[in-house]
Design a protein around this motif. Structure first.
Motif: not given
Length: 57
Positions: A1, A4-5, A7
């Protein structure tokens, strides 16, 4: 998770940095002095072999 932040931050940050750099460059451009602009216009007309007045008719 968390990746994702990361990226999202890298992608959005890159786009923001590129936009900021482009805005900085555009804002730093100085307009040509009138004498230089006129000389440029004369050379362009000479290069194309016609003046602006001939083109408008």
């Amino acid at each position: 998770m968390l990746i994702d932040y990361l990226w999202l931050l890298v992608t959005a940050g890159g786009a923001f940095a590129l936009g900021a750099a482009l805005a900085y460059v555009v804002m730093r451009q100085k307009p040509l002095p009138p004498a230089v602009k006129e000389a440029q216009d004369r050379k362009v007309r000479k290069l194309y072999g016609e003046s602006q007045e001939d083109k408008s008719q």
